[in-house]
Each structure stands twice: as structure tokens, then as C-alpha cells.
Design a protein around this motif. Sequence first.
Motif, PDB file in Angstrom:
ATOM      1  N   GLU A  50       0.860  -1.178   0.000  1.00 53.14           N
ATOM      2  CA  GLU A  50       0.000   0.000   0.000  1.00 53.14           C
ATOM      3  C   GLU A  50       0.899   1.231   0.000  1.00 53.14           C
ATOM      4  O   GLU A  50       1.061   1.900   1.009  1.00 53.14           O
ATOM      5  CB  GLU A  50      -0.908   0.011   1.228  1.00 53.14           C
ATOM      6  CG  GLU A  50      -1.971  -1.052   1.201  1.00 53.14           C
ATOM      7  CD  GLU A  50      -2.980  -0.821   2.303  1.00 53.14           C
ATOM      8  OE1 GLU A  50      -2.775  -1.380   3.394  1.00 53.14           O
ATOM      9  OE2 GLU A  50      -3.949  -0.066   2.068  1.00 53.14           O
ATOM     10  N   SER A  51       1.504   1.509  -1.147  1.00 53.42           N
ATOM     11  CA  SER A  51       2.486   2.585  -1.220  1.00 53.42           C
ATOM     12  C   SER A  51       2.188   3.625  -2.289  1.00 53.42           C
ATOM     13  O   SER A  51       2.686   4.737  -2.215  1.00 53.42           O
ATOM     14  CB  SER A  51       3.881   1.986  -1.478  1.00 53.42           C
ATOM     15  OG  SER A  51       3.861   1.223  -2.674  1.00 53.42           O
ATOM     16  N   HIS A  52       1.397   3.284  -3.294  1.00 55.47           N
ATOM     17  CA  HIS A  52       1.088   4.177  -4.409  1.00 55.47           C
ATOM     18  C   HIS A  52      -0.424   4.295  -4.539  1.00 55.47           C
ATOM     19  O   HIS A  52      -1.106   3.286  -4.759  1.00 55.47           O
ATOM     20  CB  HIS A  52       1.657   3.623  -5.715  1.00 55.47           C
ATOM     21  CG  HIS A  52       3.146   3.546  -5.751  1.00 55.47           C
ATOM     22  ND1 HIS A  52       3.875   2.646  -4.999  1.00 55.47           N
ATOM     23  CD2 HIS A  52       4.056   4.261  -6.456  1.00 55.47           C
ATOM     24  CE1 HIS A  52       5.168   2.812  -5.256  1.00 55.47           C
ATOM     25  NE2 HIS A  52       5.297   3.786  -6.125  1.00 55.47           N
ATOM     26  N   PHE A  53      -0.941   5.521  -4.428  1.00 58.90           N
ATOM     27  CA  PHE A  53      -2.388   5.726  -4.462  1.00 58.90           C
ATOM     28  C   PHE A  53      -2.780   6.825  -5.434  1.00 58.90           C
ATOM     29  O   PHE A  53      -1.998   7.736  -5.715  1.00 58.90           O
ATOM     30  CB  PHE A  53      -2.914   6.101  -3.073  1.00 58.90           C
ATOM     31  CG  PHE A  53      -2.917   4.951  -2.109  1.00 58.90           C
ATOM     32  CD1 PHE A  53      -4.016   4.120  -1.999  1.00 58.90           C
ATOM     33  CD2 PHE A  53      -1.806   4.692  -1.318  1.00 58.90           C
ATOM     34  CE1 PHE A  53      -4.023   3.051  -1.109  1.00 58.90           C
ATOM     35  CE2 PHE A  53      -1.801   3.622  -0.432  1.00 58.90           C
ATOM     36  CZ  PHE A  53      -2.920   2.808  -0.332  1.00 58.90           C
ATOM     37  N   ARG A  54      -3.995   6.739  -5.910  1.00 57.62           N
ATOM     38  CA  ARG A  54      -4.654   7.793  -6.687  1.00 57.62           C
ATOM     39  C   ARG A  54      -5.953   8.099  -5.963  1.00 57.62           C
ATOM     40  O   ARG A  54      -6.681   7.181  -5.582  1.00 57.62           O
ATOM     41  CB  ARG A  54      -4.941   7.327  -8.107  1.00 57.62           C
ATOM     42  CG  ARG A  54      -5.816   8.305  -8.900  1.00 57.62           C
ATOM     43  CD  ARG A  54      -5.948   7.898 -10.356  1.00 57.62           C
ATOM     44  NE  ARG A  54      -4.690   8.084 -11.052  1.00 57.62           N
ATOM     45  CZ  ARG A  54      -4.222   9.250 -11.500  1.00 57.62           C
ATOM     46  NH1 ARG A  54      -4.918  10.355 -11.295  1.00 57.62           N
ATOM     47  NH2 ARG A  54      -3.077   9.317 -12.126  1.00 57.62           N
ATOM     48  N   VAL A  55      -6.233   9.385  -5.752  1.00 59.60           N
ATOM     49  CA  VAL A  55      -7.481   9.778  -5.117  1.00 59.60           C
ATOM     50  C   VAL A  55      -8.212  10.775  -6.003  1.00 59.60           C
ATOM     51  O   VAL A  55      -7.591  11.602  -6.677  1.00 59.60           O
ATOM     52  CB  VAL A  55      -7.281  10.379  -3.700  1.00 59.60           C
ATOM     53  CG1 VAL A  55      -6.671   9.358  -2.754  1.00 59.60           C
ATOM     54  CG2 VAL A  55      -6.456  11.642  -3.729  1.00 59.60           C
ATOM     55  N   LEU A  56      -9.521  10.653  -5.992  1.00 55.28           N
ATOM     56  CA  LEU A  56     -10.407  11.632  -6.603  1.00 55.28           C
ATOM     57  C   LEU A  56     -11.285  12.146  -5.481  1.00 55.28           C
ATOM     58  O   LEU A  56     -11.975  11.365  -4.821  1.00 55.28           O
ATOM     59  CB  LEU A  56     -11.269  10.992  -7.688  1.00 55.28           C
ATOM     60  CG  LEU A  56     -12.457  11.824  -8.167  1.00 55.28           C
ATOM     61  CD1 LEU A  56     -11.992  13.092  -8.874  1.00 55.28           C
ATOM     62  CD2 LEU A  56     -13.341  10.999  -9.075  1.00 55.28           C
ATOM     63  N   VAL A  57     -11.214  13.448  -5.237  1.00 52.26           N
ATOM     64  CA  VAL A  57     -11.994  14.061  -4.167  1.00 52.26           C
ATOM     65  C   VAL A  57     -12.838  15.166  -4.792  1.00 52.26           C
ATOM     66  O   VAL A  57     -12.299  16.080  -5.429  1.00 52.26           O
ATOM     67  CB  VAL A  57     -11.090  14.671  -3.066  1.00 52.26           C
ATOM     68  CG1 VAL A  57     -11.930  15.186  -1.914  1.00 52.26           C
ATOM     69  CG2 VAL A  57     -10.052  13.667  -2.581  1.00 52.26           C
ATOM     70  N   VAL A  58     -14.157  15.063  -4.623  1.00 49.93           N
ATOM     71  CA  VAL A  58     -15.083  16.094  -5.096  1.00 49.93           C
ATOM     72  C   VAL A  58     -15.694  16.714  -3.848  1.00 49.93           C
ATOM     73  O   VAL A  58     -16.448  16.061  -3.127  1.00 49.93           O
ATOM     74  CB  VAL A  58     -16.175  15.483  -5.999  1.00 49.93           C
ATOM     75  CG1 VAL A  58     -17.144  16.574  -6.458  1.00 49.93           C
ATOM     76  CG2 VAL A  58     -15.553  14.749  -7.188  1.00 49.93           C
ATOM     77  N   PRO A 102     -17.867  20.241  -6.918  1.00 52.51           N
ATOM     78  CA  PRO A 102     -19.043  19.511  -7.413  1.00 52.51           C
ATOM     79  C   PRO A 102     -19.452  19.940  -8.825  1.00 52.51           C
ATOM     80  O   PRO A 102     -19.839  19.098  -9.641  1.00 52.51           O
ATOM     81  CB  PRO A 102     -20.119  19.853  -6.386  1.00 52.51           C
ATOM     82  CG  PRO A 102     -19.351  20.078  -5.117  1.00 52.51           C
ATOM     83  CD  PRO A 102     -18.097  20.783  -5.576  1.00 52.51           C
ATOM     84  N   GLN A 103     -19.339  21.215  -9.141  1.00 53.37           N
ATOM     85  CA  GLN A 103     -19.691  21.692 -10.484  1.00 53.37           C
ATOM     86  C   GLN A 103     -18.744  21.108 -11.534  1.00 53.37           C
ATOM     87  O   GLN A 103     -19.180  20.674 -12.597  1.00 53.37           O
ATOM     88  CB  GLN A 103     -19.663  23.217 -10.532  1.00 53.37           C
ATOM     89  CG  GLN A 103     -20.067  23.769 -11.881  1.00 53.37           C
ATOM     90  CD  GLN A 103     -20.046  25.292 -11.927  1.00 53.37           C
ATOM     91  OE1 GLN A 103     -19.642  25.942 -10.972  1.00 53.37           O
ATOM     92  NE2 GLN A 103     -20.479  25.850 -13.037  1.00 53.37           N
ATOM     93  N   GLN A 104     -17.453  21.077 -11.236  1.00 49.80           N
ATOM     94  CA  GLN A 104     -16.487  20.487 -12.166  1.00 49.80           C
ATOM     95  C   GLN A 104     -16.781  19.005 -12.380  1.00 49.80           C
ATOM     96  O   GLN A 104     -16.695  18.498 -13.488  1.00 49.80           O
ATOM     97  CB  GLN A 104     -15.059  20.657 -11.640  1.00 49.80           C
ATOM     98  CG  GLN A 104     -14.559  22.076 -11.690  1.00 49.80           C
ATOM     99  CD  GLN A 104     -13.235  22.222 -10.972  1.00 49.80           C
ATOM    100  OE1 GLN A 104     -12.992  21.610  -9.928  1.00 49.80           O
ATOM    101  NE2 GLN A 104     -12.364  23.059 -11.515  1.00 49.80           N
ATOM    102  N   SER A 145     -19.862  18.376 -14.610  1.00 51.33           N
ATOM    103  CA  SER A 145     -19.625  18.627 -16.032  1.00 51.33           C
ATOM    104  C   SER A 145     -18.634  17.644 -16.652  1.00 51.33           C
ATOM    105  O   SER A 145     -18.607  17.482 -17.864  1.00 51.33           O
ATOM    106  CB  SER A 145     -19.147  20.064 -16.256  1.00 51.33           C
ATOM    107  OG  SER A 145     -17.875  20.255 -15.695  1.00 51.33           O
ATOM    108  N   ASN A 146     -17.821  16.979 -15.823  1.00 58.92           N
ATOM    109  CA  ASN A 146     -16.851  16.003 -16.337  1.00 58.92           C
ATOM    110  C   ASN A 146     -16.589  14.940 -15.267  1.00 58.92           C
ATOM    111  O   ASN A 146     -15.560  14.967 -14.597  1.00 58.92           O
ATOM    112  CB  ASN A 146     -15.546  16.705 -16.730  1.00 58.92           C
ATOM    113  CG  ASN A 146     -14.531  15.745 -17.312  1.00 58.92           C
ATOM    114  OD1 ASN A 146     -14.835  14.610 -17.655  1.00 58.92           O
ATOM    115  ND2 ASN A 146     -13.286  16.198 -17.401  1.00 58.92           N
TER     116      ASN A 146
END
Length: 145
Positions: A65-73, A111-113, A116-117
Motif C-alpha cells: 500500500e504505497s502508491h495511491f490515486r485519489v479523486l476528491v469532489v 461539485p460543479q467540475q 460537467s466532467n
Amino acid sequence: MLSSALRCLRPSTCTLALTRQLTHHRPHMGPVETTIRNKLGQALKPEHLEVMNESHMHAVPAGSESHFRVLVVSPQFEGLSLLQRHRLVNETLREELSSCVHALAIQAKTPQQWSSNPSLAKSPPCMGGSKHDNTMAEKLKAGRD
């Protein structure tokens, strides 16, 4: 310090999507991934959160558990520059970034971004020590000697 190192070696290959309306709980999520999800959720109150352990794409032991990608809205990103958003995420995960998390890719959207995508960027192939690097096996072996 030892407990941090041990936490980083447990298996985790999860993608987590969290919305205020629905939470998907992944039973095989590792402790570092769980911590990342919990900290970002508490600090940034996201409308959408994805945490991906991408360690398997790199030359690290299986289950790392050393490399992560996060998406935070999050509405908290309104009016903030991309740099300020990334700083908020990095500050929230300061302890993990200073111990067992080697790499963190961040997508921080309002949230708006997101409406739209609603897409998550893909990580490019690892160029520095990827398990697909033909010389990596030799490098790893040399490191054990």
C-alpha cells in the motif's frame, strides 16, 4: 514506525466510490487505504471520493500500500486554486505521506467540475522502477544482497 511499515505490506487492490447518498464498503481494503478514505472523508466532506491503490503497477512487494490515486469532489474546493486543493489533501494525509505512502496522485474537483466532467484520469505507466521495467528484477535482487 514498525507498525506503519507493516500496514504498508498488507494486500489491497480496491477502488472505493463514496457519495453522500450511497457508500460502498469494500471488505478487502487494506489499513492504509482505509485510513486515507476515512481522513479525506472527515476533513473534506466529499460528495464523491475514490481511493485507488495503484501499488500493483509498481515494483513493490505484492500486497503493498504505497502508491495511491485519489479523486476528491468537495464543496470545500470552491474558490481554491488547484495548488491549494492539493495542499489540503496533502495536509490531511501528512502522516501517511511521511511514512508508508510513496506516491499520491490527486484529482481535486468542485461539485460543479465533477458534474460537467465525471471522469477519473488514468495513471500513466510507471517509468521509474515499474514491474514492467526489464532491469527492475536485477535492481530488486541487488537491493537484497
